[in-house]
Structure formats: C-alpha cells, structure tokens
Design a protein around this motif. Structure first.
Motif, PDB file in Angstrom:
ATOM      1  N   PRO A 145       5.056  11.482   2.990  1.00 17.24           N
ATOM      2  CA  PRO A 145       4.173  12.627   3.220  1.00 17.24           C
ATOM      3  C   PRO A 145       3.299  12.379   4.440  1.00 17.24           C
ATOM      4  CG  PRO A 145       3.947  11.756   0.979  1.00 17.24           C
ATOM      5  CD  PRO A 145       4.760  10.783   1.741  1.00 17.24           C
ATOM      6  N   ILE A 146       3.002  13.438   5.172  1.00 18.41           N
ATOM      7  CA  ILE A 146       2.180  13.287   6.373  1.00 18.41           C
ATOM      8  C   ILE A 146       0.765  12.892   6.008  1.00 18.41           C
ATOM      9  CG2 ILE A 146       1.080  14.676   8.186  1.00 18.41           C
ATOM     10  CD1 ILE A 146       3.779  16.028   8.570  1.00 18.41           C
ATOM     11  N   CYS A 147       0.257  13.443   4.894  1.00 18.39           N
ATOM     12  CA  CYS A 147      -1.126  13.173   4.503  1.00 18.39           C
ATOM     13  C   CYS A 147      -1.163  12.711   3.057  1.00 18.39           C
ATOM     14  CB  CYS A 147      -1.954  14.449   4.695  1.00 18.39           C
ATOM     15  SG  CYS A 147      -3.729  14.188   4.501  1.00 18.39           S
ATOM     16  N   LEU A 148      -1.983  11.706   2.793  1.00 14.54           N
ATOM     17  CA  LEU A 148      -2.142  11.184   1.439  1.00 14.54           C
ATOM     18  C   LEU A 148      -3.582  11.387   0.982  1.00 14.54           C
ATOM     19  CD1 LEU A 148      -0.333   7.702   1.681  1.00 14.54           C
ATOM     20  CD2 LEU A 148       0.595   9.841   0.763  1.00 14.54           C
ATOM     21  N   GLU A 192       0.822  -1.221   0.000  1.00 18.28           N
ATOM     22  CA  GLU A 192       0.000   0.000   0.000  1.00 18.28           C
ATOM     23  C   GLU A 192       0.855   1.269   0.000  1.00 18.28           C
ATOM     24  OE1 GLU A 192      -2.861  -0.197   3.247  1.00 18.28           O
ATOM     25  OE2 GLU A 192      -3.084  -2.347   2.918  1.00 18.28           O
ATOM     26  N   TYR A 250      -0.912  14.934  -0.028  1.00 26.10           N
ATOM     27  CA  TYR A 250      -1.941  15.965   0.062  1.00 26.10           C
ATOM     28  C   TYR A 250      -1.422  17.059   0.972  1.00 26.10           C
ATOM     29  CZ  TYR A 250      -6.291  18.354   1.119  1.00 26.10           C
ATOM     30  OH  TYR A 250      -7.264  19.300   1.271  1.00 26.10           O
ATOM     31  N   LYS A 256      -6.793  10.276  -1.524  1.00 25.99           N
ATOM     32  CA  LYS A 256      -7.322   8.923  -1.725  1.00 25.99           C
ATOM     33  C   LYS A 256      -6.563   8.163  -2.804  1.00 25.99           C
ATOM     34  CE  LYS A 256     -11.886   9.491   0.205  1.00 25.99           C
ATOM     35  NZ  LYS A 256     -13.329   9.537   0.003  1.00 25.99           N
TER      36      LYS A 256
END
Lengths: 492, 492
Positions: free
Chosen positions: B172-175, B159, B182, B177
């Motif tokens: 990255p801290i945020c992905l 994943e 992001y 979808k």
C-alpha cells in the motif's frame, strides 16, 4: 492565407506574452532551407487537419542521399516546433591573425569565413552534420539551434584543426598561445615537492602522472562544449531578440570516419545494421534523470522555492495523512521505503508522474536541451532552468570498423516518431521498405523516412489519427532523418 | 605472541591518533565468528610473510554449503582489514507493544528478540545474508558493519513483514499507524483543486495518479535505507567508542526466492551460471563516479576548502602555464576540450590519477562505503565524507526464474581478488575446479574459494608474491565467498 501564417509567426516566434514580444525574432520562422518551400507550400504545411507530409524534392541533393520527412502536430501548437538541419561544412584553421582571439562573433559565427588557412587538401576537413531540434513553448530556440549549432561545432573544431591533421597522435595536454604543444618542466615540479629530487616514490608518481587523451575524446569534448556555447548564446541573444521556448537537440556529426551522435533530450537515434538495432542515444526525461534532479534539489533546496520537495512519493499527500507512513524515495534510492509524513512532505514533488506524463516541477517533460532560460513554474517565480541541462551524451560509432550495405542506415527522429513506433518496429519497417526499393533510386531513403513517418502519424478517422491497428497515432510534430551508412566513393 | 596481537589490536582498533584512542572499541578485533579461530590461529593469520589462507572447517556448516577463504595483505596494514559475515536469520513482526516505537536500541539491534510475533510458519521468513567489508584506515567500521548490517536489514524488513506475507499484493502507498493500509479520500482532494469536481481532465489525472510499487522495490528500498542507517549508527557511536576507518560494503541477501546484491564500494559480485558471467555489481571509484563528485564540488565549492578544483586536468598544472591552454573536463563532460588556464586551475584536482591510483582529494580510492566520518585531507580541515556515499546499488536476481546446476555459484570478493583476476578468469577457474570435484563433497565451494584466492595471492618468490605467469600477485587483503545457487530442498 500567407498573412495568417505571418501573424502566427509573429505571435509565436515572440513566445509567451512578455517584453520579448517587442523584440524582433533572431531568425524568422520557416521550415528547413533544404525543403526549399514556396510560401504556398509553407502555408500548406501548417494544416493541422490534413497534416501533409513534407519531404525533400527529387532534385535536392542532400549529402549522402539523406532521406527526410516531417509533419506538423495535430493541433497542440499552431506551428511545427520541430526543426532540422543537414549540412556539409569544412573544418579549417582560423587565420593566423585571429588565432589568438575568439573566433566567434556575437552571433556565434566565425569572424573569418573569407580567410581560412588552407588545411589538408586546401578546402579543410569535411564534416557532415544532421540535427533534429524538438521545440517547446515556441519555435525560437529550435530555429536558432538549427541554424547555428553545426557552425559552432565546425568553428570549435577549427581551433584544433592542426591536431586533427595528425589522427595518430594524441592531442598534447598543454598548448602554447600559438597552438603548439607546450611541455612544462614536470621533473622540476616533482622535485619541488619531494624531499629527495631523485626519489621516484609511489606518491610522486601519483602526483605527477599524465593522462593520455585520445583524439576521439577531444572531438567529443568539442561537441559537448559547443552545446554549452549554443545554450549560452541563446541566453545572451535574448537581450536583443525574441527567442521563444527551448528545444531538445539531437545531432549526428561525421568526421574522419567516425560518427558522433550527441543527444540532449528525448529525441532518439538508432543505427540499423544488417536489420539489427544499435541504439545511439539514451533519452533524458524526468524519470531517467530523477536522481540527478533530486540530488540538485537536495543540495540546493532554495531552487525549489519552498513549493516543491526533492523527495518522490507515489502520489500527492493530503493534509489528513500527516503522521502516517508513506512510500518514498530520495536521490540515493532506486527502491522505495516507508517514511513518516511530516509537514514538509506536503509540498509538491519535484519529479511527479509516469511515462510521458512525468514532469519536472509540474512543468516540463524533458530534462536536457537548449534554451528555456525564462521558463518558470506556472504562477510562480521559480525557474526551471537550473534543473535542465544542455549537456549532451555523446556516443561514437566507428564507420570504418564495419561493413555497410545499402540498407544499413542511421535513423534520427523526434519523440513523435518513437512514442508510437518501437526501435524494433522502425528497424523492421526500414529494412522491409528498403529491400523492396531500387538501390540506385536517389529517393529511396526519403521514401523510407516518409513511410516511417506515416506509420507514426497514422490516418485521420472519425476518432482522430489512427494507426492500422486502431491505436492512436502520434499527434505530435514528427521529424525523421534516414541516413545511409554506405556511400559511393564520390560522396565520402 | 598473543600479546603482540593484542597490542596491535588496541593500537589499530582505536584508529588514527586522536581522542578516540581513549575510547573502547565497539567490537574487539577478530576474524569472522564462523572461522572459529583459536588465539593461536588468530595470531598465525596475521603473518604477513607467509600469508596463510584461512577457510571454514570441514565440520562448520555455513548455510547453503557456502565456501569461504581469506588471506591477510602483504604488509600494508598490521591486521587484515577485510571482514565477512554469513548468517541465516528470520524476518519477524515486531511485537504489538513495540510496533509504534523504534525497534532499534542504540546499538541497532532489535529490542524485542525474545518477543517476536509469529509470522508465516511461526519462525518468521528466512533470510540468508552474505557480506564482505573491505576496511581502510582501521578495522573498526568493517567489524561493526559485519556484526550489525544483517540485523538492521532483518529488523527493517520486520517492520513490513505483514506485507511480505502477501507477495502477490503491491505494498500500500500509505500505512496507518497500526501498519494497515490507509486510503485517503483522493477524489475529494482532486475536487478541491479543479473547478468542476466531476471533470477528469488530463491535468487532474496528472496531479492525482498513483504509482504502483512492487514488493521487490520495497525490499530494495529497505536494504538501501538499512545501509544509511548503518552509516548513521557508526557516526553516532563514535561518540562512545573507537570505531576506526571506513569500509566498502558488499551484501547479498536471499529472501523469498530472490537474491538482492547491494554494493557500496569496489568489491565485486558475479553469478557464474552455466560457465557464463552475470555481473551483479558495478564498482564505485573516483573514475566511475567522477561526474557525481565533480557535480557536488561544483554545486558546493565550499566543500573543496579552497584547496581543490572540481575540474579535471590530465596532469597537475604549474604556475608557469598560466594563460596557456590545457585539456580539461568538468562534471558535464565525457570528452576533453581545451581551456585557458587561470589562477583557480592551479588548485589540486578533486579527482586525480588513473585506475587503482585514482583518488578523491588525493586521499581515498573508493567513493562509496560506510564510516570515514572523521577522514580529512592530510594536514587540512577538509572532510572527505560529503563526497563519499553510503548508498548501495542494488541488483536483483530471480532465483526461481532460472535452473541451477551444482557448479552455478555467486562469487563475492574484495578488490584484492579482482585486481589481478578478471571475471572471465574467475568463472573459468571456478567452473573448472568444481567440475573436477565430487558434487556431494561439503567442502567443494570452500576449496573453490581457496583456489580462487591462491590465484590472486600467488606464491612468495624472491621478488615478492608472484602469479604463475610471473606477474605480481595481489598484496591486498583478499576475501572470497563462493555461494552455490542450487541447494538441497532441506536447505531452502
């Protein structure tokens, strides 16, 4: 001038604006008794602009020729919220009359100071104590701990004084009310639970073993429970006195050839032996105790008041990020993984920030210490205290297993010292300073403490307090003990 | 003969007498596939009287020339409850079609084995896996974990495969979808909470920092969450299958030049480099995890079912001792102190016993692992599971930061090995054995594993299994991997 100090004291000793303002302080604000400050010097010590270094006087004889230095912060609080104590006391049996009752009055001090039973050489077992207490949100808890913690430890040890007198015997598991060992009929107990009273099966051994506890473990346990007792006493006395804030507590106790170093907070102690560093403490901060705190928040979510989440995220989450994936870690994890963001994750993280900026519930940067019973998250009814622990970690150093030269010392300091000076730098500085100092100078350890303190405070320049390398000096209160480990026979 | 084994299997795979008896096993009992045992050899392996040592065959090519040996216990359970796995798999992106959905079928295996996206060289990122699983109260959990844990880790890493491809970039801290980074408008977020949107105050920095997470921390987190997923899968599948007991789980994962060693239980792994021992695990036992377990019992006393106390005592207390003082320690203490015995202290201690005899609620001697969801205190309705954790401790060893010779190895073993042979003895034995062995012999690591195993099992004498020094050999199941750290280029 003095009235200015008095005003500051009455404001700050009372702590934050609350009903406690109308209560008298438990102990008045002041600097440690062993500094023997005049009112003028006390006032002088509060000058944030000049930050004068205070040390013990040449004629003040602290035990073991202990060195000491302190300095106030650069303006973050009106008074120096660090406190310190250095005491030689004697562990004695409580009198027979009082043996079966609590030996503590409400203020935590022995009821029977004038009626000790004779113990060992008639004066009791000598105990040396050094404590540094780094206060926050007021001075009350730090002052109270500096006045009482060593007495609580002394009195609790007094309760087991008869066991200390036989250092080669393990403490009995059970004591009768008169303090003598009590031997239960364990064989009978075993027989009741196995069908054949004579059969010694693996399971009967498992159910009827006895663990051997060492005398050293007993002393450690007594110190640990004395910290809890100190914390409970602060809470209890808040009903009658203004006892503001909380404090990190670091204590070194020398008893019968062993040095017990007990730490609750982010102060630090190291032994420097033959120029090498032996760490005697771990710091307890939101980062080092993250998993313990997250575990508590996970098991008792009601303590988070619907405002905080026990999950850690690398930054705050915005509403627009719902449904996206973000790095996280929970109380079971050391690494990070991604999770899909749900509504609950928008709460503020219980542990947040890095290094000196890390905070518990955005409020406090240490996770162990005494006091803080009234501390709440700003503008909320959420108490911080359940997450703070008063339990110290105790490490033991056997003084008799090692040879010590005159330059081998224990250094204890509040975080103001260690934030800008590493263990290695402290060891190098102390070793270098002491090696250039007359070994018979009674002031050598105080001068070494003063030298250490100056290295962390720096000097005032146009752009604030600066170290020789132009880095920022510590703007915090700084307190340092330098305790020699080799002593003349007369001092043992 | 075979039918005897089959009967034993059907009895034991089903676990303890309960409704699960009527369910089919999730996986049939057997020894690791890489042993390639015939039914006759499988039967032979269960002989408690002779305890034959099983090793890989000369022509079986385990990755990295891994050495392996195992032996059954001396009679404590009918079957060998240890299991092992050794696999080379490839971490691949899930197909675009499945990216947004769970990549796991109910049995925890990738839905899309035939449709991987190409990754790196087209086959994916190679991952080597070694696992030892020490089962108790049945073989079901250990077998299931040995079949599936490496696949869960592979799929979870899949994943984040696109992040692994850029090992020099922090994840990255945020992905979003679609898996791409992001970037939230954090400036806007900050502005909303400070009165002056341009002011960068200390508090705004504190509230809007971003922690940098390393790729290594991400892999650690993926491994940690895969253990949790494995444990949840066992629980879930118990509805449809008989999956008996629980197991300690020790896994070594080699990925992109780093060796991740994840341990939940009392198995142990050490690296032997240049004859020196580098410990790669800590054991999780009632003694080593006492404070965590006591803390849980203290915070959630209902889990103790009114039968147990979270306080530890050095032995059981008898009714006649009420009112006397006894040594104790609670979850905050390392040392011991005396407390007055009250009625509640007569309950059985949550943690009781010493060394290998220490137990949680008088039931289990390890405190981490997989499975055990149905495990209860004998003759009660008190579940053990909340006290057991499936979370591993993960340590990382950088293979590329160190030079390795042919005698440098990772040794992984179940407690049967380490109970009678110390780390130092294992290192000396392996170093001595390998140095006398042809470096090109493909069997040298298996012979070293067999040698280690024999040292812990001993030989059968009149008074049981004995070591050369006449001490008792291990009567437990024993499983050993010896994994060389230096490999031919073709094997990397």
């Amino acid at each position: 001038m003095i009235s200015k100090v008095k005003n500051a004291m009455s404001t700050l000793v009372g702590g934050m604006a609350c009903a406690a303002d109308s209560l008298p302080p438990r102990f008045p604000y002041g600097r440690p008794d062993f500094l023997d400050l005049t009112p003028e010097l006390l006032q002088y010590s509060t000058e944030h602009a000049s930050r004068p270094v205070l040390t013990v006087k040449r004629d003040s004889r602290l035990p073991w020729r202990t060195g000491y230095a302190e300095v106030i912060n650069a303006g973050k609080s009106m008074l120096n919220e660090d406190q310190a104590s250095c005491e030689k006391v004697f562990v004695k049996k409580p009198s027979g009359k009082h043996r079966n009752s609590s030996m503590l009055e409400d203020n935590g001090v022995s009821k029977v100071p004038g009626h000790p039973l004779k113990c060992l050489d008639g004066t009791g077992i000598p105990l040396h104590f050094w404590g540094v207490f780094d206060g926050h949100a007021g001075s009350g808890a730090a002052i109270m701990a500096s006045k009482l913690l060593h007495r609580l430890i002394r009195d609790r040890l007094g309760e087991v004084c008869h066991l200390l007198e036989n250092p080669n015997c393990a403490p009995p598991i059970c004591l009768a009310k008169n303090g003598s060992p009590y031997q239960a009929d364990t064989k009978k107990g075993a027989a009741q639970e196995t069908e054949d009273p004579d059969a010694v099966t693996d399971s009967s051994v498992r159910f009827h073993m006895e663990k051997v506890v060492s005398l050293q473990s007993l002393v450690m346990g007594v110190i640990e429970t004395a910290f809890t007792q100190m914390d409970n006493l602060i809470e209890k006395e808040k009903a009658s006195y203004a006892i503001s804030g909380g404090c990190c507590a670091l204590a070194a106790i020398h008893l019968m050839g062993k040095l017990y170093v007990a730490n609750a907070g982010d102060s630090r102690a190291i032994i420097i032996r033959n120029k090498e560093v032996i760490p005697m403490t771990n710091e307890f901060t939101p980062e080092s105790e993250r998993q313990r705190l997250q575990y508590l928040g996970f098991l008792r979510p009601e303590l988070l008041g619907n405002e905080f989440t026990s999950i850690e995220f690398p930054r705050r989450i915005q509403h627009s990020e719902l449904g996206k994936k973000m790095l996280y870690r929970d109380h079971t994890m050391t690494g990070w993984a991604y999770k899909t963001i749900v509504e609950d994750d928008l709460k503020f993280p219980l542990i947040y920030g890095e290094g000196k900026k890390a905070r518990v519930m955005a409020t406090i940067g240490v996770t162990r210490g005494l006091g803080d019973h009234e501390l709440k998250v700003y503008n909320s009814n959420i108490y911080i205290k359940p997450f703070l622990s008063c339990a110290p970690e105790v490490k033991v150093y056997d003084m008799e297993e090692n040879q010590h030269g005159p330059d081998d010392v224990l250094v204890m300091g509040t975080d103001g010292l260690w934030d800008v000076t590493t263990d290695r730098e402290v060891a190098d500085a102390v070793s270098s300073y002491l090696s250039g100092c007359d070994p018979s100078d009674p002031m050598r350890y105080t001068l070494a403490a003063q030298d250490l303190l100056m290295r962390s405070r720096g000097v005032l320049k146009e752009r604030g307090w600066r170290l020789p390398n132009e880095r920022l000096g510590s703007g915090d209160d700084i307190t340092v003990f330098v305790v020699p480990l080799a002593r003349p026979e007369s001092e043992t």
